[in-house]
Design an enzyme around this catalytic site. Structure first.
Site, short mmCIF file in Angstrom:
data_model
loop_
_atom_site.label_atom_id
_atom_site.label_comp_id
_atom_site.label_asym_id
_atom_site.label_seq_id
_atom_site.Cartn_x
_atom_site.Cartn_y
_atom_site.Cartn_z
N ASP A 101 -45.16 -25.81 -1.57
CA ASP A 101 -44.47 -26.26 -0.03
C ASP A 101 -43.06 -27.03 -0.60
O ASP A 101 -43.19 -27.65 -1.75
CB ASP A 101 -45.56 -27.20 0.59
CG ASP A 101 -45.12 -27.12 2.05
OD1 ASP A 101 -43.84 -26.77 2.42
OD2 ASP A 101 -45.85 -27.52 2.88
C1 BGC Z 1 -43.77 -27.14 5.86
C2 BGC Z 1 -44.03 -25.78 5.37
C3 BGC Z 1 -42.67 -25.24 5.77
C4 BGC Z 1 -41.72 -25.53 4.73
C5 BGC Z 1 -40.18 -24.72 4.70
C6 BGC Z 1 -42.46 -27.62 4.91
O1 BGC Z 1 -42.25 -28.89 5.32
O2 BGC Z 1 -45.15 -27.76 5.50
O3 BGC Z 1 -45.16 -25.22 6.38
O4 BGC Z 1 -42.97 -23.46 5.38
O5 BGC Z 1 -41.56 -26.84 4.96
O6 BGC Z 1 -39.59 -24.97 5.76
#
Ligand code: BGC
Length: 756
Positions: free
Chosen positions: A232
């Protein structure tokens, strides 16, 4: 590209190139290696639409992305219980990705709804792992059928936003496997996602991104995952430990810092180069899947997709209550009041990284005017920016309700309540909305409440209104979909993918909540959602699986293909469903399995099958389920694996988890028996259960009972009745030295020689 060529390419890469391949380029791309002609691919956020950011990138939804279609969010699609519909959603998203040259969409998000307060529940599917995994598998099949990959997220146990980047989720082994991992396991095994996104949180003491047991042993070795794990955004602690654990790509870019750390670690032997090579091979494999899967000829038609969003939303809405058949409304009869801001500007998505810059929004008022329905009038009723009543708005709405024949109140949660990064602090709706509903009830007996929310809310007026429609956060076309449902163009067929308790305090996560400091203990264990309410025999407002229709269905002829089964058998279950009403409609046939008697503590029942069927009036269809051994199993920590205990299981067919209509029983004969290991601490009850156990400890038991013959206060009968929970070694203390350590050792030895 074939595996051999990929290996050769990795062989031609310099150490620094290999290290740098393990992190992103900027916010959304993987890296290229120019001199070897290695291309890259772009990722974009989903899950319920494309959030492609061309220019200023961020992962919190702060900056605008390109215009795209906002489909119904996860909470509003899992309720469809419709694999084909979810697959269609995936295909449409896949085509939009192709149009924008996106290699991987960051979704689906399938974390379990442990608490109704989790700020991202709107993105997630269910409190039930089977429903979550089946829904995810259909989404993945759809997207990947269009040559685009998914990122199944957030793996795993990212069930709260509170301290999401530091919290340590303490989860016992059974709950971890039966609830939190099971949702991912089913989707990975069935649909082979190209990528999995490792979550921010810690799990039982270590970051998931550094957890070899989770990222490699479970995900790859057990479930057969053959794609890449990406972090993530910002979820990497020690990059080298993460690599060893199986985390392939760090996102977003590490600006070279961690790449150099990887390089140094190979040089100073902290990281074996083979681990890095393997990781690069996996990355290249997915890079080429994305590049070779790209199809220039696929061009998305956003206006057509808006209609798909409308269809999905209407098929997913849940009719929670319909007293006196207040719905559907007759568009030609009576005066209808639409009250509440969401009738004009609907609430249809949540905040954060999933936020879509919509191509078009259809409100319910837009839709009635498209259909030329003229007898609808509107009043805003409340200001959704605040909790307090706006007297003027409320008075206007009450007056309109009074002079109408029916009032449809568009209520729910304001934007700020549901967003990534924060959890809600209560399950209540804003006071001004509850007050408005009560005021309208004073002047109008025909009240329908239409809810716009990503997660359950308390409804103090639930017994007073006649109708309730749960739209969840239904995407940009929600208004059209709702009008189709309330005027009867579409017969509602959504079913709740989570329980609605009366109040927050009823929910099992309430006691430990989101934890204290950086630690949260899932004290409810496997008893999440209906598994808890069932066990407690607790009344809930609306149970898991609940949803009404404008027609009625009856069930008959539940049959099982066998009465006894074992590990290698498939049990075929059939049941007839008939539409006994006057309208065509869809029914969700739900199959639950209950272990009738079990040594392990188990839920009363668990969802193990569902099918959605369309039936015309008077039509009957036979629905078939095929069940294998795994649906009867629980995770047994003693063997670190799934296990079925021999005995009887009930197969339950229900309209919801609380409305079981037919039951049949099957006998399961397990090939495997759990071996009892004996020590001096084993209690006699466990020893006597094993054939031959009583014989093995006879000498000890005789000596222990002998003392009772001379003793009035502890006669033989009392000693006998006490022996069950006595550990073997304790007989020494109760035998006035006639039992020795040697006797105990001998007994343990004999016990462990028994063939089990
Ligand atoms: C979120 C993810 C997301 C990623 C990219 C993170 O903060 O938890 O779900 O895909 O950011 O935007």
């Amino acid at each position: 590209m074939d595996k051999k060529r990929i290996k050769e390419l990795v062989g031609e890469m310099a150490l620094s190139e290999k290290a740098s391949l393990c992190s992103g380029e900027g916010f959304w791309h993987t890296k290229t290696v120019e001199h070897l002609g290695i291309p890259n691919f772009m990722m974009s956020d989903g899950p319920h639409g494309l959030r492609k950011q061309d220019m200023d990138a961020d992962h919190l939804g702060l900056n605008e992305s390109i215009k795209a279609v906002c489909f119904p969010t996860g909470c509003a699609t899992a309720t469809s219980f419709d694999r084909d519909l979810i697959k269609k959603l995936g295909q449409t998203l896949g085509e939009e990705c192709q149009s924008e040259n996106i290699g991987v969409i960051l979704g689906p998000a399938i974390n379990i709804k442990r608490s109704p307060l989790c700020g991202r529940n709107f993105e997630y599917y269910s409190e039930d792992p089977y429903l979550a995994s089946e829904t995810a598998a259909s989404y993945i099949d759809g997207v990947q059928s269009r040559g685009v990959g998914v990122s199944l997220k957030h793996f795993c146990a990212n069930n709260q936003e509170t301290r999401r980047m530091s919290v340590d989720e303490k989860i016992d082994e059974r709950a971890l496997h039966e609830i939190y991992l099971a949702a991912f396991e089913g989707a990975v095994r069935q649909s082979k996602p190209w990528t999995v996104m490792s979550s921010y949180n810690k799990l039982n003491g270590r970051y998931v991104g550094e957890n070899h047991d989770i990222l490699t042993k479970e995900l790859r070795d057990r479930w057969g995952f053959d794609g890449i794990v990406i972090s993530d955004w910002g979820a990497v602690g020690d990059r080298v430990e993460a690599l060893k654990a199986g985390l392939d790509v760090e996102m977003p870019a590490s600006r070279g810092v961690r790449d150099r750390y990887i390089e140094e670690s190979v040089r100073n032997k902290r990281l074996p180069e083979e681990v890095l090579d393997l990781c690069c091979e996996r990355i290249l494999d997915v890079v080429y899947r994305a590049v070779e899967g790209h199809d220039d000829s696929i061009k998305a038609d956003f206006m057509k997709d808006h209609e798909t969003a409308r269809e999905i939303a209407s098929e997913s809405m849940v009719l929670l209550k319909n007293d006196d058949s207040i719905l559907p409304l007759d568009e030609k009869k009576g005066r209808i009041a639409f009250i509440g801001k969401y009738a004009k500007s609907p609430r249809f998505q949540g905040g954060g990284s999933s936020h879509i810059n919509c191509i078009k929004i259809t409100s319910a008022l837009d839709a009635v005017s498209e259909y030329g329905i003229v007898n609808v009038r509107y009043a805003q009723g409340f200001d959704d920016e605040c909790d307090e009543v706006n007297g003027e708005m409320q008075a206007e709405a009450v007056a309109l309700a009074k002079e109408s024949d029916v009032a449809v109140i568009f209520a729910g949660l304001p934007d700020a309540f549901e967003t990534e990064g924060c959890d809600r602090s209560s399950m209540k709706m804003p006071d001004c909305q509850n007050r408005l509903i009560y005021e309208i009830l004073k002047v109008q007996k025909n009240v329908v409440v239409v809810l716009h929310n990503g997660s359950p809310v308390e409804m103090p007026w639930v017994n007073d209104v006649k109708g309730i429609v749960e739209t969840y956060l239904g995407g940009e076309a929600v208004g059209g979909a709702l009008v189709d449902v309330i005027f009867g163009k579409v017969n509602p067929s959504g079913r709740l993918a989570e329980t609605f308790p009366y109040q927050l305090e009823d929910n099992p996560s309430w006691l430990s909540g989101f934890g204290s400091g950086d630690e949260v203990t899932y004290s409810e264990g496997i008893f999440v959602g209906y598994r808890y309410y069932d066990k407690k025999k607790m009344k809930v407002m609306f149970p898991f699986g609940h949803g009404l229709s404008y027609t009625q269905f009856e069930y008959a002829n539940l049959t099982l293909s066998k009465s006894e089964i074992g590990a290698s058998d498939t049990l075929k279950v059939t049941v007839d469903v008939t539409n006994v009403g006057t309208r065509a409609g869809k029914e969700v046939v739900q199959l639950y399995v209950a272990d009738k008697e079990s040594t392990a503590i188990r839920p009363v029942k668990e969802l193990k099958g569902f099918e959605k069927v369309f039936l015309k009036p008077n039509e009957t269809k036979t629905v078939t389920f095929e069940l294998d051994w795994r649906v009867f199993a629980y995770y047994e920590p003693k063997i670190g694996d799934w296990y079925v205990e021999s005995g009887e299981f009930d197969i339950l067919i229900g309209k919801s988890s609380a409305d079981i209509v037919l039951t049949a029983t099957v006998e399961y004969e397990s090939e495997m028996k759990l071996r009892q290991e004996f020590t001096a601490d084993t209690v006699f009850e466990d020893i006597f259960k094993v054939p031959g156990g009583r014989e093995a400890v006879k000498a000890v038991v005789d000596k222990y009972l002998a003392q009772g013959e001379k003793c009035d206060t502890m006669p033989v009968e009392v000693l006998e009745s006490m022996i069950g929970w006595l550990p073997l070694h304790a007989t020494m203390s109760f035998s006035q030295k006639t039992i020795t350590l040697e006797d105990i050792r001998e007994a343990v030895e004999k016990l462990n020689e028994i063939e089990q």
